[in-house]
Design a protein around this motif. Structure first.
Motif, PDB file in Angstrom:
ATOM      1  N   SER A  90      36.291  88.916  22.058  1.00 52.29           N
ATOM      2  CA  SER A  90      37.105  87.725  22.209  1.00 52.29           C
ATOM      3  C   SER A  90      36.701  86.933  23.451  1.00 52.29           C
ATOM      4  O   SER A  90      36.559  85.712  23.404  1.00 52.29           O
ATOM      5  N   ARG A  91      36.500  87.645  24.559  1.00 56.83           N
ATOM      6  CA  ARG A  91      36.092  86.986  25.814  1.00 56.83           C
ATOM      7  C   ARG A  91      34.691  86.383  25.706  1.00 56.83           C
ATOM      8  O   ARG A  91      34.482  85.220  26.028  1.00 56.83           O
ATOM      9  N   GLU A  92      33.734  87.187  25.256  1.00 61.48           N
ATOM     10  CA  GLU A  92      32.333  86.753  25.235  1.00 61.48           C
ATOM     11  C   GLU A  92      32.069  85.604  24.279  1.00 61.48           C
ATOM     12  O   GLU A  92      31.270  84.719  24.565  1.00 61.48           O
ATOM     13  N   PHE A  93      32.718  85.615  23.122  1.00 60.83           N
ATOM     14  CA  PHE A  93      32.433  84.611  22.104  1.00 60.83           C
ATOM     15  C   PHE A  93      33.561  83.597  21.916  1.00 60.83           C
ATOM     16  O   PHE A  93      33.467  82.721  21.055  1.00 60.83           O
ATOM     17  N   GLU A  94      34.629  83.743  22.713  1.00 61.93           N
ATOM     18  CA  GLU A  94      35.796  82.847  22.641  1.00 61.93           C
ATOM     19  C   GLU A  94      36.320  82.733  21.212  1.00 61.93           C
ATOM     20  O   GLU A  94      36.457  81.642  20.657  1.00 61.93           O
ATOM     21  N   ILE A  95      36.567  83.885  20.631  1.00 60.90           N
ATOM     22  CA  ILE A  95      37.060  83.972  19.253  1.00 60.90           C
ATOM     23  C   ILE A  95      38.265  84.901  19.200  1.00 60.90           C
ATOM     24  O   ILE A  95      38.527  85.645  20.137  1.00 60.90           O
ATOM     25  N   GLY A  96      38.956  84.873  18.093  1.00 56.89           N
ATOM     26  CA  GLY A  96      39.960  85.879  17.814  1.00 56.89           C
ATOM     27  C   GLY A  96      39.278  87.038  17.107  1.00 56.89           C
ATOM     28  O   GLY A  96      38.375  86.830  16.297  1.00 56.89           O
ATOM     29  N   ALA A  97      39.653  88.245  17.443  1.00 58.35           N
ATOM     30  CA  ALA A  97      39.070  89.432  16.820  1.00 58.35           C
ATOM     31  C   ALA A  97      40.201  90.397  16.497  1.00 58.35           C
ATOM     32  O   ALA A  97      41.158  90.506  17.265  1.00 58.35           O
ATOM     33  N   SER A  98      40.098  91.085  15.383  1.00 62.18           N
ATOM     34  CA  SER A  98      41.172  91.998  15.014  1.00 62.18           C
ATOM     35  C   SER A  98      40.635  93.211  14.274  1.00 62.18           C
ATOM     36  O   SER A  98      39.510  93.207  13.778  1.00 62.18           O
ATOM     37  N   ALA A  99      41.458  94.245  14.214  1.00 58.03           N
ATOM     38  CA  ALA A  99      41.164  95.456  13.452  1.00 58.03           C
ATOM     39  C   ALA A  99      42.330  95.700  12.511  1.00 58.03           C
ATOM     40  O   ALA A  99      43.484  95.569  12.900  1.00 58.03           O
ATOM     41  N   GLN A 100      41.997  96.026  11.265  1.00 52.23           N
ATOM     42  CA  GLN A 100      43.024  96.281  10.263  1.00 52.23           C
ATOM     43  C   GLN A 100      42.824  97.648   9.636  1.00 52.23           C
ATOM     44  O   GLN A 100      41.715  98.155   9.599  1.00 52.23           O
ATOM     45  N   GLU A 101      43.928  98.185   9.129  1.00 56.56           N
ATOM     46  CA  GLU A 101      43.898  99.388   8.308  1.00 56.56           C
ATOM     47  C   GLU A 101      44.414  99.001   6.937  1.00 56.56           C
ATOM     48  O   GLU A 101      45.287  98.144   6.818  1.00 56.56           O
ATOM     49  N   ARG A 102      43.894  99.666   5.917  1.00 51.02           N
ATOM     50  CA  ARG A 102      44.389  99.414   4.569  1.00 51.02           C
ATOM     51  C   ARG A 102      45.809  99.951   4.459  1.00 51.02           C
ATOM     52  O   ARG A 102      46.107 101.056   4.917  1.00 51.02           O
ATOM     53  N   ASP A 103      46.667  99.153   3.855  1.00 50.10           N
ATOM     54  CA  ASP A 103      48.076  99.498   3.682  1.00 50.10           C
ATOM     55  C   ASP A 103      48.408  99.403   2.194  1.00 50.10           C
ATOM     56  O   ASP A 103      48.862  98.376   1.712  1.00 50.10           O
ATOM     57  N   GLY A 104      48.104 100.465   1.470  1.00 50.09           N
ATOM     58  CA  GLY A 104      48.356 100.468   0.032  1.00 50.09           C
ATOM     59  C   GLY A 104      47.259  99.740  -0.729  1.00 50.09           C
ATOM     60  O   GLY A 104      46.147  99.548  -0.238  1.00 50.09           O
ATOM     61  N   GLU A 105      47.580  99.323  -1.931  1.00 52.48           N
ATOM     62  CA  GLU A 105      46.604  98.696  -2.826  1.00 52.48           C
ATOM     63  C   GLU A 105      46.432  97.199  -2.615  1.00 52.48           C
ATOM     64  O   GLU A 105      45.461  96.616  -3.074  1.00 52.48           O
ATOM     65  N   ALA A 137      42.669  87.373  -8.217  1.00 55.38           N
ATOM     66  CA  ALA A 137      43.704  86.550  -8.846  1.00 55.38           C
ATOM     67  C   ALA A 137      45.105  86.975  -8.431  1.00 55.38           C
ATOM     68  O   ALA A 137      46.012  86.147  -8.322  1.00 55.38           O
ATOM     69  N   ALA A 138      45.291  88.267  -8.168  1.00 55.54           N
ATOM     70  CA  ALA A 138      46.616  88.783  -7.811  1.00 55.54           C
ATOM     71  C   ALA A 138      46.956  88.574  -6.329  1.00 55.54           C
ATOM     72  O   ALA A 138      48.125  88.646  -5.948  1.00 55.54           O
ATOM     73  N   ALA A 139      45.942  88.303  -5.494  1.00 55.06           N
ATOM     74  CA  ALA A 139      46.193  88.138  -4.054  1.00 55.06           C
ATOM     75  C   ALA A 139      46.978  86.856  -3.788  1.00 55.06           C
ATOM     76  O   ALA A 139      46.823  85.866  -4.500  1.00 55.06           O
ATOM     77  N   ARG A 140      47.807  86.891  -2.762  1.00 54.31           N
ATOM     78  CA  ARG A 140      48.561  85.699  -2.364  1.00 54.31           C
ATOM     79  C   ARG A 140      47.754  84.989  -1.277  1.00 54.31           C
ATOM     80  O   ARG A 140      47.618  85.481  -0.169  1.00 54.31           O
ATOM     81  N   TRP A 141      47.236  83.829  -1.623  1.00 53.82           N
ATOM     82  CA  TRP A 141      46.363  83.064  -0.745  1.00 53.82           C
ATOM     83  C   TRP A 141      47.103  81.857  -0.184  1.00 53.82           C
ATOM     84  O   TRP A 141      47.883  81.230  -0.882  1.00 53.82           O
ATOM     85  N   GLN A 142      46.781  81.507   1.049  1.00 51.66           N
ATOM     86  CA  GLN A 142      47.314  80.264   1.604  1.00 51.66           C
ATOM     87  C   GLN A 142      46.516  79.091   1.032  1.00 51.66           C
ATOM     88  O   GLN A 142      47.073  78.093   0.613  1.00 51.66           O
ATOM     89  N   ALA A 143      45.202  79.215   1.049  1.00 47.12           N
ATOM     90  CA  ALA A 143      44.300  78.205   0.480  1.00 47.12           C
ATOM     91  C   ALA A 143      43.146  78.953  -0.170  1.00 47.12           C
ATOM     92  O   ALA A 143      42.127  79.201   0.472  1.00 47.12           O
ATOM     93  N   PRO A 144      43.290  79.341  -1.433  1.00 50.62           N
ATOM     94  CA  PRO A 144      42.273  80.192  -2.058  1.00 50.62           C
ATOM     95  C   PRO A 144      40.937  79.487  -2.256  1.00 50.62           C
ATOM     96  O   PRO A 144      40.900  78.334  -2.676  1.00 50.62           O
ATOM     97  N   PRO A 145      39.848  80.194  -1.966  1.00 46.83           N
ATOM     98  CA  PRO A 145      38.535  79.663  -2.324  1.00 46.83           C
ATOM     99  C   PRO A 145      38.332  79.873  -3.826  1.00 46.83           C
ATOM    100  O   PRO A 145      39.109  80.587  -4.457  1.00 46.83           O
ATOM    101  N   ASP A 146      37.293  79.264  -4.386  1.00 40.67           N
ATOM    102  CA  ASP A 146      37.041  79.569  -5.796  1.00 40.67           C
ATOM    103  C   ASP A 146      36.401  80.958  -5.861  1.00 40.67           C
ATOM    104  O   ASP A 146      35.713  81.391  -4.932  1.00 40.67           O
TER     105      ASP A 146
END
Length: 142
Positions: free
Chosen positions: A46-61, A111-120
């Motif tokens: 985040s500091r070096e590239f001035e970006i947001g960075a995150s880590a996620q874990e899978r939570d179910g399907e 198709a089942a995912a809830r998107w804010q602005a889905p890509p094609d």
């Protein structure tokens, strides 16, 4: 209620989670090995590239759980503990690439995912395939 885990609201006669639950959640999160390993690296990125960075874990399907984050800009990141639709965002494309889903399965899940602005779907799938090639993964047979 001494630890503020439960709050009672006299006007509504309802019990609700109290502020003490936040302290407990933070303690549990800080003990998560992924957070302990990832957080210093996320901070550096985040500091070096001035970006947001995150880590996620899978939570179910259907979801990812954001367990660690760093950003140089206030309000830039989703809050720690937030649930994110499994295949959305850059992390979602990697999740799709690193799991043995066929294109048909990916289409269903996309198709089942809830998107804010889905890509094609075709553009998204092209990005998933690109991630597979970059990592040396082979897509499963249809």
């Amino acid at each position: 209620a001494a630890a503020n885990l439960v709050a009672y609201h006299e006007d509504t006669k309802l019990y609700m989670l109290g502020s003490g639950i936040l302290f407990m959640a933070r303690q549990i999160t800080q003990r998560n090995p992924l957070v302990q390993i990832a957080q210093p690296h996320l901070n550096r990125l985040s500091r070096e590239f001035e970006i947001g960075a995150s880590a996620q874990e899978r939570d179910g399907e259907r979801h990812l759980l954001l367990v660690a984050a760093a950003s140089m800009l206030p309000g830039d990141m989703v809050a720690q503990g937030a649930r994110i639709a499994l295949f959305t965002g850059a992390s979602g494309r990697l999740m799709a690439a690193f799991n043995p889903f066929t294109d048909a399965e990916l289409a269903q899940r996309f198709a089942a995912a809830r998107w804010q602005a889905p890509p094609d779907f075709d553009s998204w799938l092209k990005q998933v395939r690109s991630a597979r090639r970059l990592t040396g993964l082979v897509a499963p047979a249809e």
